[in-house]
Every structure is written in structure tokens, then in C-alpha cells.
Design a protein around this motif. Structure first.
Motif, short mmCIF file in Angstrom:
data_model
loop_
_atom_site.label_atom_id
_atom_site.label_comp_id
_atom_site.label_asym_id
_atom_site.label_seq_id
_atom_site.Cartn_x
_atom_site.Cartn_y
_atom_site.Cartn_z
N LEU A 151 -2.27 7.10 -5.01
CA LEU A 151 -2.34 6.14 -5.93
C LEU A 151 -1.77 4.78 -5.33
O LEU A 151 -2.52 3.96 -5.66
CB LEU A 151 -1.31 6.72 -7.22
N LEU A 152 -0.75 4.78 -4.69
CA LEU A 152 -0.28 3.59 -4.16
C LEU A 152 -1.11 3.17 -3.03
O LEU A 152 -1.42 1.85 -3.07
CB LEU A 152 1.38 3.73 -3.61
N LEU A 153 -1.72 3.89 -1.97
CA LEU A 153 -2.46 3.73 -1.29
C LEU A 153 -3.86 3.14 -1.64
O LEU A 153 -4.49 2.21 -1.44
CB LEU A 153 -2.97 4.51 0.02
N ASP A 154 -4.65 3.89 -2.70
CA ASP A 154 -5.57 3.57 -3.46
C ASP A 154 -5.64 2.29 -4.06
O ASP A 154 -6.75 1.54 -4.11
CB ASP A 154 -6.10 4.55 -4.45
N GLU A 155 -4.58 2.03 -4.59
CA GLU A 155 -4.35 0.74 -5.41
C GLU A 155 -3.99 -0.57 -4.66
O GLU A 155 -3.47 -1.62 -5.11
CB GLU A 155 -3.44 0.91 -6.72
N GLN A 156 -3.73 -0.19 -3.26
CA GLN A 156 -2.92 -1.35 -2.39
C GLN A 156 -1.92 -1.73 -2.92
O GLN A 156 -1.42 -3.08 -2.83
CB GLN A 156 -3.92 -2.26 -2.18
N ALA A 157 -0.93 -0.94 -3.71
CA ALA A 157 0.32 -1.45 -4.04
C ALA A 157 1.64 -0.79 -3.16
O ALA A 157 1.21 0.54 -2.77
CB ALA A 157 0.39 -0.81 -5.58
N GLY A 158 2.50 -1.37 -2.92
CA GLY A 158 3.74 -1.19 -2.09
C GLY A 158 4.54 -0.44 -2.90
O GLY A 158 5.32 0.60 -2.29
N SER A 159 4.59 -0.38 -4.21
CA SER A 159 5.48 0.36 -5.11
C SER A 159 5.19 0.37 -6.63
O SER A 159 4.08 -0.30 -6.68
CB SER A 159 7.04 -0.47 -5.30
N ALA A 160 5.65 1.44 -7.28
CA ALA A 160 5.23 1.28 -8.88
C ALA A 160 6.40 1.95 -9.72
O ALA A 160 7.09 2.65 -9.10
CB ALA A 160 4.14 2.36 -8.64
N PRO A 161 6.21 1.45 -10.78
CA PRO A 161 7.40 2.11 -11.61
C PRO A 161 7.12 3.50 -12.01
O PRO A 161 5.76 3.78 -12.30
CB PRO A 161 7.25 1.31 -12.84
N VAL A 162 7.88 4.37 -12.26
CA VAL A 162 7.73 5.73 -12.75
C VAL A 162 8.21 5.62 -14.11
O VAL A 162 9.21 5.30 -14.46
CB VAL A 162 8.61 6.62 -11.90
N VAL A 163 7.25 6.30 -14.93
CA VAL A 163 7.33 6.24 -16.47
C VAL A 163 7.46 7.52 -17.00
O VAL A 163 6.96 8.69 -16.39
CB VAL A 163 6.25 5.35 -17.06
N ASP A 164 8.21 7.91 -18.20
CA ASP A 164 8.06 9.30 -18.73
C ASP A 164 6.83 9.24 -19.76
O ASP A 164 5.97 8.40 -19.53
CB ASP A 164 9.40 9.31 -19.43
N GLU A 165 6.93 10.19 -20.65
CA GLU A 165 5.79 10.52 -21.38
C GLU A 165 5.52 9.60 -22.16
O GLU A 165 4.20 9.10 -22.59
CB GLU A 165 5.96 11.74 -22.24
N ARG A 166 6.29 8.53 -22.79
CA ARG A 166 6.33 7.44 -23.53
C ARG A 166 5.90 6.16 -22.88
O ARG A 166 5.62 5.29 -23.55
CB ARG A 166 7.69 7.32 -24.60
#
Length: 126
Positions: free
Chosen positions: A28-43
């Protein structure tokens, strides 16, 4: 006019879920060219952050400088890299102890150690 975050943020947000595998998140990070991303719960509530960007220190870095950097970023452990290889890890606890125990430490470094003591331990998870 005041510029707000909503005026400059990117939507939709690139997020990972707490159930994603590491492989899925890296893809996901490579496809979106993002260095980081928040991790979220079901909500969709944030529960953490995952990053491809790694902050590392070198074996000869100054202990006080690394402790200040770790304190200001609330980091509690970093890899130690020498010649592009991880050769160890250093924790804020170790750095704080070294600053407190070193008779050559000046008063600024001792104050840094005292101030860092409250942030030196990782958060405990229930």
C-alpha cells in the motif's frame, strides 16, 4: 483569511487497518508513494502509525544529542547503523542512565536526563 488543515490535506487518507499484514501495508505504501500511514481500527479511529522511513543513529553519535532527539520526538528505541548495517539498538532509558552516571556530564545534560526520565518508557498496552 486563516488557512486550515482541511484546506491543504489530502483526501482520501491512505490508511492501514490493524488487521492488515506487513506485506499488504508495505505494498500500500509503495503503491501510494507514501512514507507512512495511520493505522486505524474498525471505526476509522487512529491506533498507531506505520512508516517506511527509519530514523537511525550511528555508533559514534553524541549520547546527549541522540537523547534530546528521542525525547523531543517521543521515540524510545532506535536502530544503530554502521556502514549500512544494523549493529544494535539504543533505548532512551540507556541514554538517560548514561547521562546521569557520567561525571563529565554538564548540568544541561543532567537536566535533559531528568526531563527525559518521564518519557523513557514505552507506553504499556492493555
Amino acid at each position: 483569511m486563516t488557512v486550515r488543515v482541511r484546506d491543504v490535506m489530502t483526501t482520501p487518507a491512505v490508511t492501514a487497518t490493524e488487521h492488515d499484514t506487513i506485506g499488504e501495508i508495505v505494498r500500500l505504501l509503495l503503491d501510494e508513494q507514501a512514507g507512512s500511514a495511520p493505522v486505524v481500527d474498525e471505526r476509522g479511529a487512529p491506533v498507531g502509525t506505520i512508516s517506511l522511513d527509519v530514523t537511525a543513529v550511528r555508533p559514534d553519535d553524541d549520547v546527549a544529542t541522540v537523547a534530546e532527539m528521542m525525547r523531543s520526538t517521543r521515540t524510545t528505541i532506535l536502530p544503530v547503523v554502521d556502514e549500512r548495517r544494523v549493529v544494535g539498538t539504543v533505548t532512551l532509558d540507556c541514554l538517560v542512565a548514561a547521562l546521569r552516571d557520567d561525571p563529565a556530564s554538564d548540568s544541561h545534560h543532567r537536566r535533559l536526563a531528568d526531563a527525559s526520565a518521564g518519557t523513557a518508557r514505552p507506553k504499556e498496552h492493555p
